[in-house]
Design an enzyme around this catalytic site. Sequence first.
Site, mmCIF file in Angstrom:
data_model
loop_
_atom_site.group_PDB
_atom_site.id
_atom_site.type_symbol
_atom_site.label_atom_id
_atom_site.label_comp_id
_atom_site.label_asym_id
_atom_site.label_seq_id
_atom_site.Cartn_x
_atom_site.Cartn_y
_atom_site.Cartn_z
ATOM 1 N N TYR A 181 -49.585 7.019 65.090
ATOM 2 C CA TYR A 181 -48.164 7.337 65.143
ATOM 3 C C TYR A 181 -47.962 8.586 66.003
ATOM 4 O O TYR A 181 -48.918 9.115 66.570
ATOM 5 C CB TYR A 181 -47.605 7.446 63.717
ATOM 6 C CG TYR A 181 -47.733 6.122 62.986
ATOM 7 C CD1 TYR A 181 -47.075 4.990 63.465
ATOM 8 C CD2 TYR A 181 -48.557 5.982 61.878
ATOM 9 C CE1 TYR A 181 -47.216 3.754 62.840
ATOM 10 C CE2 TYR A 181 -48.712 4.743 61.245
ATOM 11 C CZ TYR A 181 -48.041 3.636 61.735
ATOM 12 O OH TYR A 181 -48.196 2.413 61.127
ATOM 13 N N ARG A 229 -52.189 14.600 57.247
ATOM 14 C CA ARG A 229 -53.099 13.447 57.389
ATOM 15 C C ARG A 229 -53.446 13.272 58.857
ATOM 16 O O ARG A 229 -52.541 13.192 59.705
ATOM 17 C CB ARG A 229 -52.471 12.174 56.826
ATOM 18 C CG ARG A 229 -53.338 10.941 57.115
ATOM 19 C CD ARG A 229 -52.938 9.722 56.304
ATOM 20 N NE ARG A 229 -53.555 9.757 54.977
ATOM 21 C CZ ARG A 229 -53.729 8.679 54.210
ATOM 22 N NH1 ARG A 229 -53.310 7.490 54.618
ATOM 23 N NH2 ARG A 229 -54.298 8.774 53.030
ATOM 24 N N LEU A 300 -61.443 2.646 51.207
ATOM 25 C CA LEU A 300 -62.412 1.824 50.479
ATOM 26 C C LEU A 300 -63.145 2.607 49.396
ATOM 27 O O LEU A 300 -64.355 2.510 49.264
ATOM 28 C CB LEU A 300 -63.383 1.155 51.457
ATOM 29 C CG LEU A 300 -62.765 -0.014 52.241
ATOM 30 C CD1 LEU A 300 -63.741 -0.565 53.265
ATOM 31 C CD2 LEU A 300 -62.320 -1.130 51.291
ATOM 32 N N ARG A 323 -55.176 0.682 48.224
ATOM 33 C CA ARG A 323 -55.162 -0.690 47.698
ATOM 34 C C ARG A 323 -55.649 -0.801 46.262
ATOM 35 O O ARG A 323 -55.147 -1.629 45.496
ATOM 36 C CB ARG A 323 -55.967 -1.592 48.630
ATOM 37 C CG ARG A 323 -55.232 -1.862 49.932
ATOM 38 C CD ARG A 323 -56.127 -2.400 50.988
ATOM 39 N NE ARG A 323 -57.108 -1.404 51.425
ATOM 40 C CZ ARG A 323 -58.001 -1.591 52.386
ATOM 41 N NH1 ARG A 323 -58.054 -2.762 53.011
ATOM 42 N NH2 ARG A 323 -58.831 -0.640 52.729
HETATM 43 C C1 LIG Z 1 -49.638 -1.515 51.977
HETATM 44 C C2 LIG Z 1 -50.173 -0.308 52.686
HETATM 45 C C3 LIG Z 1 -49.283 0.586 53.278
HETATM 46 C C4 LIG Z 1 -49.759 1.755 53.904
HETATM 47 N N1 LIG Z 1 -48.867 2.674 54.378
HETATM 48 C C5 LIG Z 1 -49.318 3.903 54.777
HETATM 49 C C6 LIG Z 1 -48.408 4.969 55.041
HETATM 50 O O1 LIG Z 1 -47.195 4.843 54.874
HETATM 51 N N2 LIG Z 1 -48.935 6.140 55.477
HETATM 52 C C7 LIG Z 1 -50.279 6.330 55.644
HETATM 53 O O2 LIG Z 1 -50.707 7.408 56.041
HETATM 54 N N3 LIG Z 1 -51.157 5.331 55.356
HETATM 55 C C8 LIG Z 1 -50.709 4.159 54.901
HETATM 56 N N4 LIG Z 1 -51.605 3.195 54.532
HETATM 57 C C9 LIG Z 1 -53.035 3.510 54.551
HETATM 58 C C10 LIG Z 1 -53.494 3.964 53.173
HETATM 59 O O3 LIG Z 1 -52.828 5.151 52.751
HETATM 60 C C11 LIG Z 1 -55.013 4.195 53.144
HETATM 61 O O4 LIG Z 1 -55.323 5.243 54.023
HETATM 62 C C12 LIG Z 1 -55.798 2.948 53.539
HETATM 63 O O5 LIG Z 1 -55.245 1.776 52.937
HETATM 64 C C13 LIG Z 1 -57.264 3.042 53.132
HETATM 65 O O6 LIG Z 1 -57.361 3.274 51.736
HETATM 66 P P1 LIG Z 1 -57.737 2.076 50.681
HETATM 67 O O7 LIG Z 1 -59.058 1.508 51.128
HETATM 68 O O8 LIG Z 1 -57.818 2.804 49.355
HETATM 69 O O9 LIG Z 1 -56.659 1.061 50.733
HETATM 70 C C14 LIG Z 1 -51.155 2.007 53.950
HETATM 71 C C15 LIG Z 1 -52.035 1.065 53.388
HETATM 72 C C16 LIG Z 1 -51.559 -0.053 52.740
HETATM 73 C C17 LIG Z 1 -52.542 -0.995 52.099
#
Ligand SMILES: Cc1cc2nc3c(=O)[nH]c(=O)nc-3n(C[C@H](O)[C@H](O)[C@H](O)COP(=O)(O)O)c2cc1C
Length: 358
Positions: A181, A229, A300, A323
């Site tokens: 972004y 971030r 993850l 997630r």
């Molecule tokens: C549905 C969804 C929406 C997301 N929206 C954002 C967001 O608005 N801002 C952001 O920095 N990351 C966003 N992410 C990334 C997550 O914050 C996270 O960094 C990424 O999913 C990896 O973590 P996880 O393996 O626990 O899902 C999003 C991820 C998912 C699955």
Amino acid sequence: MPSLFDSFALRGVTLKNRLVVSPMCEYSSIDGFANDWHLVHLGSRAVGGAGLVITEAAAVSPEGRITPDDLGLWKDEHIGFLKRITDFIGAQGSVPGIQLAHAGRKGSTYTSWKGSGAVSVLDGGWQPVGPGDAPFADDYPRPAALDAAGIQKVLADFRAATVRALAAGFQVIEIHAAHGYLLHEFCSPLSNQRTDEYGGSFENRIRLAVEVVRAVGALLPNHLPLLVRISATDWTAGGWTIEDSVALAKVLKAEGADLIDTSTGGNVPHATIPATPGYQVEFAERIRREAGVATGAVGLITTAAQAEEIIARGHADLVLLAREELRDPYFPLHAAHALGADVAWPVQYERARPRHQV
Ligand SMILES: Cc1cc2nc3c(=O)[nH]c(=O)nc-3n(C[C@H](O)[C@H](O)[C@H](O)COP(=O)(O)O)c2cc1C
């Protein structure tokens, strides 16, 4: 007590544990407004025991949205419903945080379940902006390169959104400078070919991110923390690197950032990302060690033991879950039980607490 359930102080704000709901776009807003979905979604995760619940990316301007359905904070009318959400999160003993964002050249695209690629102006889209006029991918809109006035507007929009976030009761502000972004686009040599003071050298490419952090930080009362971030690597030759991230983290720390939330990728469509369990933790660990700043690990992380190890070994100060928190809003309560930590359950749920099973 396991380390995961140690409290953590960020300036004058104390998180009851190290588990954070990572920002997650819900693409469920109309005209940027939060609604019942956001209250129930974020509220459930506060009930579930997370120490900090961060909203999805909230756009600081209409053109800073990813999709027409994004949450926003570009007008005072957005404050009211968000206040209801922060009040609820706070009443659960959790801390409400908000991620302030500008999508840059990745704006004016479809919510995944509605379509893909660029949204036309006729269908509610807009002219996105970026460091230059190169689109993110072939099916993305062509951005307009920000001129000096456009950059000043971005800074003004972040300032105004910060004032609104504080009025809405958020206690933690996170600036989104990751995932391809706007702020990441300026930082990375893959997406920034500018020849003015915002392009070229490392110092020039990070200038906008630093100016945003400075502008937002100047508006925060001393007791409220600022998180940033970043994407620690572009996972692409010739792109942004972990060494760049360490250098940036040192600058941001000096500018008043309290924690670097360490993600990766998102700036080019075809990077090869080795997405194995905890694959980004090493970057959080390295930034923490080499820049001497608190970090959050994300990506993850799906089990209590994994999260506990990250904190106990000092690889990061916070663990962010995305997630897994969607699969299980009560992950922190379940993790406490799995790790043998004695944490309070909501009184309304006390009879369901595992030790009371008879
Ligand atoms: C549905 C969804 C929406 C997301 N929206 C954002 C967001 O608005 N801002 C952001 O920095 N990351 C966003 N992410 C990334 C997550 O914050 C996270 O960094 C990424 O999913 C990896 O973590 P996880 O393996 O626990 O899902 C999003 C991820 C998912 C699955």
